[in-house]
Structure formats: structure tokens, C-alpha cells
Design a protein around this motif. Structure first.
Motif, PDB file in Angstrom:
ATOM      1  N   ARG A 353       0.834  -1.214   0.000  1.00 25.16           N
ATOM      2  CA  ARG A 353       0.000   0.000   0.000  1.00 25.16           C
ATOM      3  C   ARG A 353       0.862   1.255   0.000  1.00 25.16           C
ATOM      4  NH1 ARG A 353      -2.634   2.835   4.196  1.00 25.16           N
ATOM      5  NH2 ARG A 353      -2.219   1.198   5.722  1.00 25.16           N
ATOM      6  N   LYS A 354       1.930   1.240   0.745  1.00 22.59           N
ATOM      7  CA  LYS A 354       2.825   2.397   0.769  1.00 22.59           C
ATOM      8  C   LYS A 354       3.538   2.574  -0.568  1.00 22.59           C
ATOM      9  CE  LYS A 354       1.952   3.900   4.819  1.00 22.59           C
ATOM     10  NZ  LYS A 354       1.317   5.232   4.980  1.00 22.59           N
ATOM     11  N   ARG A 355       3.900   1.468  -1.203  1.00 26.01           N
ATOM     12  CA  ARG A 355       4.521   1.579  -2.523  1.00 26.01           C
ATOM     13  C   ARG A 355       3.535   2.132  -3.538  1.00 26.01           C
ATOM     14  NH1 ARG A 355       9.353  -0.766  -3.692  1.00 26.01           N
ATOM     15  NH2 ARG A 355       9.132   0.665  -5.452  1.00 26.01           N
ATOM     16  N   SER A 356       2.266   1.730  -3.449  1.00 29.33           N
ATOM     17  CA  SER A 356       1.250   2.242  -4.371  1.00 29.33           C
ATOM     18  C   SER A 356       0.983   3.724  -4.146  1.00 29.33           C
ATOM     19  CB  SER A 356      -0.053   1.444  -4.214  1.00 29.33           C
ATOM     20  OG  SER A 356      -0.623   1.645  -2.932  1.00 29.33           O
ATOM     21  N   GLU A 357       1.311   4.221  -2.956  1.00 27.89           N
ATOM     22  CA  GLU A 357       1.151   5.650  -2.684  1.00 27.89           C
ATOM     23  C   GLU A 357       2.306   6.475  -3.204  1.00 27.89           C
ATOM     24  OE1 GLU A 357       0.706   5.902   1.514  1.00 27.89           O
ATOM     25  OE2 GLU A 357      -1.285   4.958   1.549  1.00 27.89           O
ATOM     26  N   GLY A 358       3.290   5.818  -3.822  1.00 20.75           N
ATOM     27  CA  GLY A 358       4.402   6.533  -4.422  1.00 20.75           C
ATOM     28  C   GLY A 358       5.678   6.523  -3.604  1.00 20.75           C
ATOM     29  N   LYS A 359       5.704   5.834  -2.484  1.00 21.29           N
ATOM     30  CA  LYS A 359       6.909   5.785  -1.665  1.00 21.29           C
ATOM     31  C   LYS A 359       7.893   4.781  -2.233  1.00 21.29           C
ATOM     32  CE  LYS A 359       4.635   7.060   2.672  1.00 21.29           C
ATOM     33  NZ  LYS A 359       5.282   8.383   2.728  1.00 21.29           N
ATOM     34  N   GLY A 360       9.164   5.079  -2.067  1.00 21.53           N
ATOM     35  CA  GLY A 360      10.206   4.159  -2.502  1.00 21.53           C
ATOM     36  C   GLY A 360      10.325   2.982  -1.555  1.00 21.53           C
ATOM     37  N   GLN A 363      11.559   4.050   1.974  1.00 23.66           N
ATOM     38  CA  GLN A 363      10.518   4.792   2.684  1.00 23.66           C
ATOM     39  C   GLN A 363       9.397   3.867   3.147  1.00 23.66           C
ATOM     40  OE1 GLN A 363       9.759   7.653  -0.502  1.00 23.66           O
ATOM     41  NE2 GLN A 363      10.432   9.289   0.857  1.00 23.66           N
TER      42      GLN A 363
END
Length: 396
Positions: A353-360, A363
Motif C-alpha cells: 500500500r505504501k509503494r502504491s502511494e508513491g513511496k520508494g 521509505q
């Protein structure tokens, strides 16, 4: 509020102590040896001035251990100020000179005027033992890495084909180098004899390893200058790596035994991705007492997982990692978060979910580590092991 403040500039062989009152007047200034008798005399003299004292030090380990231990045994509160904070604060006091007496006065005065200082809380016996064991283990891991790098460099000078084919972080290839180091020696022995030699030493994958060594030896027939002495150095370095492996294995056994004595061992160990070694490092870093932090947010700040705002003027929302945090605790939570991606569906879903939000990747892992730290805090607070879903309660 204390009546007096005692600042101690910590040294290896000697400390300097300065005691001031509420107005900043010096009541005592003394250089004492880092010896139990002299330190007890200092504590007694300070307590004769007032029983309501706050002690402050600029070091919380090493040379300060004896003093802190004596103060704790006497029920005295001890505040800790970092050496960097004292260095910066000393620039605001009159004079450019630097002496132990001035540093001790600055420590005492900063403890007097600041009300945000936390008190030192020594960990329990198990936490202290785990800190010693895990620190030693980490030192050995670093020594092993350096030794392997030296071994690679030495082997590369006489036998680059073998250096390329061996994974020297594994036990088998290192064992091979204690018996065979040069192309000629490996060709003379042959794959069958090398395989038998490795099997007698209980090396896994002996046939594959022997075959790779013989293939590398067939690719090089040139004898390089200094090969004989270099081969002897390879043996010495390989045996050094094996000795470090043995000591690390012994420490692992001690760490596991000591960790299982801790009352929160099973709770911490139940969190996916938190193995015995990482769990032991967590206890060693936190002291084993969650009450010392007050909340999960303060624990996250201690671990460097709670960003701090760095706003100025029109710049707002500028969040940065704090400059002061426990590197070991951050490493522990980061590695456990990385491991949990392979064994915990909830962690993997949160990471995705965090990766889908644009985080590397980094992060997202840090965000996952923060979330897992909150969960671990609640588990220790409630004394409950981890479960992936809330327990189902039967109908009334």
C-alpha cells in the motif's frame, strides 16, 4: 524541583564535579579519581550539602558506568546531556577557555535551567547482559567481514578464478582454503580426493564445491610470483574466519539462553520477522523497560522512526529524521520489517500500500517499521503475543 545540581565532566581516569545552587553559585568544585572510594566520598559530600540533588553527566557508558552505578544504588536521579549539547552550550558562556571545571559547571547549569532532560534508567540484569552479548556479536560480525575481504584480496593475487567461484561467506569454501589454495595443488588432488577431504570435515555440497575448485584450477596454469607465501597467508586468514565463526556461534547460544529468561521474550519473539537475535537486540537497545518511554511515539522517536519538523519562514511540512536516535534500534526494526515481508501477509499488504502511494522501497520499509513498533509496544503493554486477526468471540 531540586535544591542543588551536580554536574560531572566524565573522564577515563578522573572526573571533575561542580555543584551549584538555584542561583548558579558554585558550592563545590572537585577533581576526583574514577575510583569507588573517591566517588563515594564525593557523593557523601554532595548529599551533606543537600539531600535533594540532581546529578548530570555528559557520558552514559564507559568511564561513567561506575559513577552511575553508585548514584543509582544511592537512589540519586541522574540526567544525561550529550557531549555535543554541552559543546554547543559552552559557547554561550563567558570566556573561550576550555577546562574540565568549566565543562562540569556548564553541565550542572544546563541541568538547572533545562526541564526537558530525561533521567537515566539502568536496564535490568538480563537487558544489561544482552547488551554486552549483542555488542560483542556485532563487533565479531564486522571483524569477520573485514577478514573475508582480506582473504578475497589475498586470494585474488594468486588465484583469481578460484576467488570468483567461491562464496566466502559460507563455511564450505573457507574450509576448502585451509587445505587447498593454489591451482597446482588442486589439480594434483583432483575432484574425488577434494570431495572426500571436504566430506570428512562435514562440509555440505562437497561434490559441487570440489568440482568448482577443479574447474577453476584448470583455467589457470601460470604460477604467479610470491604464490607460496601468499598461499600461507590464505590459510592463516581462512582459519581466522573459522575462529570468528566459532565464537559467533557460541555467542548465539548464550544470547538465545539469556533472551529466553526475559519476561517479554515470548511476546517479542511472536512478532513475525522478529527472530531471537533481533529480539535480543531490541531488549538490549531499550533496556527492557517500556515504561521509561511513556508512549509508543517516544519510543519511535528514540528509534529514529518519528520524523521531526524542520520548518522556517515559508517552508512548512518539511519532515526530517531526527539527528539523535539509537542507530542499533533503528537497524533492528528495519531488518525485522524486511524479514516480515516474506512471512507476514499483513506486513506485505501494508508495504504494498505504501509503494502504491508513491513511496520508494526504503521509505515504505521505514513506514512499516514504525507501524510494527507501535504493534510491538501494544503487545508488550498488554502482555499478549501477536495474532494476525482479532480473536473471534462467541455469541452471548
Amino acid at each position: 524541583m531540586p535544591e542543588i545540581w551536580a554536574g560531572v565532566d566524565i573522564g577515563k581516569t578522573h572526573h571533575h564535579a561542580v555543584v551549584i545552587d538555584a542561583e548558579g553559585k558554585r558550592l563545590l568544585s572537585r577533581r576526583v579519581q574514577n575510583d569507588e572510594t573517591e566517588l563515594l566520598a564525593l557523593i557523601g559530600d554532595v548529599l551533606e550539602i543537600s539531600r535533594d540533588a540532581l546529578w548530570a553527566v555528559d557520558l552514559n557508558h564507559g568511564g561513567a558506568a561506575l559513577l552511575i552505578g553508585l548514584l543509582v544504588s544511592h537512589g540519586q536521579p541522574v540526567a544525561y546531556l550529550t557531549g555535543l549539547a554541552i559543546h554547543r552550550a559552552s559557547a554561550t558562556y563567558r570566556g573561550e577557555g576550555k577546562t574540565d571545571a568549566k565543562d562540569a559547571f556548564v553541565i550542572a547549569d544546563q541541568a538547572r535551567v533545562r526541564h526537558d532532560l530525561g533521567l537515566l534508567r539502568p536496564g535490568d540484569e538480563i537487558a544489561v547482559d544482552l547488551r554486552t552479548l549483542t555488542t560483542r556479536r556485532l563487533d565479531l560480525i564486522f571483524d569477520r567481514t573485514r577478514q573475508i575481504n582480506r582473504l578475497r584480496a589475498q586470494l585474488l593475487e594468486i588465484f583469481p578464478a578460484l576467488e570468483r567461484s567461491l562464496e566466502l561467506t559460507n563455511h564450505g569454501p573457507v574450509m576448502l582454503l585451509t587445505g587447498f589454495q593454489t591451482p597446482a595443488a588442486i589439480r594434483r588432488a583432483g575432484a574425488s580426493r577434494i570431495e572426500t577431504w571436504l566430506r570428512n570435515r562435514k562440509v555440505r555440497g562437497a561434490a559441487t564445491l570440489a568440482k568448482s575448485a577443479v574447474e577453476a584450477a584448470r583455467a589457470q596454469h601460470t604460477v604467479l610470483p610470491g604464490e607460496e607465501l601468499a598461499a600461507a597467508m590464505v590459510v592463516r586468514l581462512a582459519k581466522g574466519v573459522m575462529a570468528l565463526d566459532e565464537e559467533i556461534a557460541e555467542l548465539d547460544t548464550l544470547i538465545e539462553a539469556k533472551f529466553r529468561e526475559h519476561p517479554h521474550a515470548e511476546v517479542i519473539r511472536s512478532l513475525p520477522g522478529m527472530g531471537t537475535k533481533l529480539a535480543a537486540e531490541f531488549i538490549a537497545a531499550t533496556g527492557g523497560d517500556m515504561d521509561a518511554f511513556g508512549s509508543s511515539d517516544r519510543l519511535a522517536g528514540f528509534a529514529g522512526l518519528a520524523p521531526r519538523p524542520r520548518d522556517s519562514g515559508r517552508v512548512s511540512g518539511n519532515m526530517r529524521r531526527p539527528r539523535r536516535y539509537h542507530r542499533g534500534l533503528l537497524r533492528t526494526m528495519y531488518l525485522s520489517a524486511m524479514v516480515s515481508l516474506r512471512c507476514c501477509p499483513a506486513s506485505k499488504a501494508y508495504y504494498d500500500r505504501k509503494r502504491s502511494e508513491g513511496k520508494g522501497h526504503k521509505q515504505a520499509l521505514l513506514a512499516l517499521a514504525r507501524r510494527r513498533l507501535n504493534v510491538l509496544w501494544a503487545m508488550i503493554r498488554d502482555g499478549e503475543c501477536f495474532h494476525s486477526s482479532p480473536p473471534v468471540t462467541g455469541a452471548a
